[in-house]
Scaffold this motif. Structure first.
Motif, mmCIF file in Angstrom:
data_model
loop_
_atom_site.group_PDB
_atom_site.id
_atom_site.type_symbol
_atom_site.label_atom_id
_atom_site.label_comp_id
_atom_site.label_asym_id
_atom_site.label_seq_id
_atom_site.Cartn_x
_atom_site.Cartn_y
_atom_site.Cartn_z
ATOM 1 N N VAL A 125 0.865 -1.128 0.049
ATOM 2 C CA VAL A 125 0.232 0.269 -0.102
ATOM 3 C C VAL A 125 0.897 0.983 0.384
ATOM 4 O O VAL A 125 0.267 2.131 0.277
ATOM 5 C CB VAL A 125 -1.092 -0.215 0.747
ATOM 6 C CG1 VAL A 125 -1.882 -1.069 1.317
ATOM 7 C CG2 VAL A 125 -0.253 -0.349 2.736
ATOM 8 N N GLY A 126 2.602 1.069 0.214
ATOM 9 C CA GLY A 126 3.037 2.433 0.164
ATOM 10 C C GLY A 126 4.580 1.242 -0.143
ATOM 11 O O GLY A 126 4.855 1.001 -0.133
ATOM 12 N N VAL A 127 4.793 3.040 -1.060
ATOM 13 C CA VAL A 127 6.864 2.396 -1.101
ATOM 14 C C VAL A 127 7.637 4.002 -0.559
ATOM 15 O O VAL A 127 6.989 5.092 -0.799
ATOM 16 C CB VAL A 127 6.810 2.591 -2.435
ATOM 17 C CG1 VAL A 127 5.950 1.063 -3.213
ATOM 18 C CG2 VAL A 127 6.520 2.925 -3.492
ATOM 19 N N SER A 128 8.800 3.394 -0.742
ATOM 20 C CA SER A 128 10.253 4.234 0.007
ATOM 21 C C SER A 128 11.541 4.384 -0.340
ATOM 22 O O SER A 128 11.020 2.618 -0.471
ATOM 23 C CB SER A 128 9.799 5.025 0.492
ATOM 24 O OG SER A 128 9.560 3.953 2.363
ATOM 25 N N ALA A 129 11.914 4.941 -1.008
ATOM 26 C CA ALA A 129 13.364 4.547 -1.049
ATOM 27 C C ALA A 129 14.348 5.226 -1.082
ATOM 28 O O ALA A 129 14.349 6.905 -0.232
ATOM 29 C CB ALA A 129 13.514 4.062 -3.260
ATOM 30 N N ILE A 130 15.585 4.875 -1.095
ATOM 31 C CA ILE A 130 16.290 5.693 -0.894
ATOM 32 C C ILE A 130 17.856 5.109 -1.980
ATOM 33 O O ILE A 130 17.966 4.197 -2.846
ATOM 34 C CB ILE A 130 17.526 5.241 0.278
ATOM 35 C CG1 ILE A 130 16.451 4.722 1.577
ATOM 36 C CG2 ILE A 130 18.993 6.431 0.058
ATOM 37 C CD1 ILE A 130 16.992 4.318 2.564
#
Length: 343
Positions: free
Chosen positions: A71-76
């Motif tokens: 339901v969500g994503v985040s990245a580096i």
């Protein structure tokens, strides 16, 4: 339970659905199946240690374990600008002065810049509208800081985050209309899609090489320099609460601000603690902690109301199983908010 973990191949369909909900202006999550599949593959190859530094990038997903749905994503990104140029505008000043005429006039300018080359980048933060509650957004954003704190050796001295700039529901960007359209001859949405799918060579080919005088822009374009999209304001507030700040750099397309910080000055890097796991029940009014295991490949993180005493953190059995830890193992934890303190 809401659980953070590294992306997997099976997540492609869910992430494609999320990409269709972002709207125009979020270049790092385009609705393009081939590109997203390659992004997932690159993240997996990063964890497996197969890529050069300039190609490395981590992608985390927020999974609703009951629904078995991302339901969500985040990245580096580990180090931007090493494999292809990294562009932004630096907001500067030129002084026009004449002693004879008693004129002294500072003039704001925009300089094309590659100053952030080699920095780590926080990017690709998106949470499904239906899940923007119960601190899910805080978990999805701040877990990246805890991952950096745990595996500090993989990242640069500084970190940046490009914030989405102002555009309307039809994809109209005042800054693009005042600047970009004159040099690129295309709509903002088209340029946004091209950069999001990795087609960036046109930036170097078409961008102006000389300073732009801000006073020559339309009032609408000037007004949005360094301003975030309304939907991005909460994300900016989260990053600023962790130690990132605007230092006068903006996106070349929509003029959204770039936030930056020395990684070692970030709250989670300075204040997170390694704690021994105790299995038990903790009070629901205990401080809310962001907790993660220290397993690089099988990284897991979640929010718990934990009791911290004498270097130990109390986890219920369900949370411990989700993290893949047992009594006596070590986790890294930090209070979710700055004002909370462990007893």
């Amino acid at each position: 339970m809401m659980l953070i973990r590294p992306v997997q191949h099976k997540d492609l369909a869910d992430i494609l659905v999320l990409a269709g909900k972002t709207g125009i202006g979020m270049t790092s999550l385009p609705k393009d199946e081939k590109h997203l599949a390659a992004r997932i593959e690159r993240a997996i190859a990063t964890w497996e240690g197969h890529l050069e530094r300039g190609e490395q990038g981590y992608l985390f997903v927020l999974e609703d374990s009951e629904q078995q749905k991302v339901v969500g994503v985040s990245a580096i990104e580990v180090a931007v600008g090493l494999s292809e140029p990294w562009y932004n505008f630096r907001v500067g000043t030129l002084v026009h002065a004449s002693k004879a005429l008693n004129v002294y006039k500072p003039v704001p300018t925009l300089y094309l810049s590659n100053d952030h080359t080699g920095y780590s980048e926080l990017c690709t933060l998106f949470l499904d509208q239906d899940y923007r509650h119960n601190k899910n957004g805080q978990l999805l954003s701040k877990v990246r800081f805890l991952f950096i704190a745990t595996f500090r050796q993989y990242f640069a001295r500084k970190v940046i985050a490009e914030m989405r700039g102002v555009s309307d529901e039809n994809g109209l960007s005042p800054f693009w209309e005042g600047v970009g359209r004159h040099f690129f001859g295309m709509d903002f949405a088209q340029a946004d899609f091209l950069t999001g799918t990795g087609q960036k060579s046109f930036i170097a080919e078409l961008m102006p090489k000389h300073p732009l005088y801000v006073d020559f822009l339309t009032p609408e374009a000037r007004a949005v320099i360094g301003t975030v999209h309304p939907q991005t304001a909460p994300a900016r507030a989260v990053l600023e609460s962790e130690g990132l700040h605007y230092q006068g750099y903006v996106d070349i397309f929509d003029a959204g601000p770039t936030l930056e910080a020395d990684i070692d000055d970030i709250r989670a890097v300075k204040q997170s603690r390694r704690l021994k796991v105790v299995i038990g029940e903790s009070a629901s009014d205990a401080p809310c902690y962001l907790v993660a295991n220290e397993n690089y490949v099988n990284y897991r993180a979640l929010l718990v109301h934990g009791g911290v005493t004498e270097g130990s953190l109390t986890l219920d059995r369900h949370s411990a199983e989700a993290l893949g830890v047992a009594a006596g193992d070590t986790v890294r934890a930090i209070t979710l908010f700055q004002q909370e303190h462990a007893s």
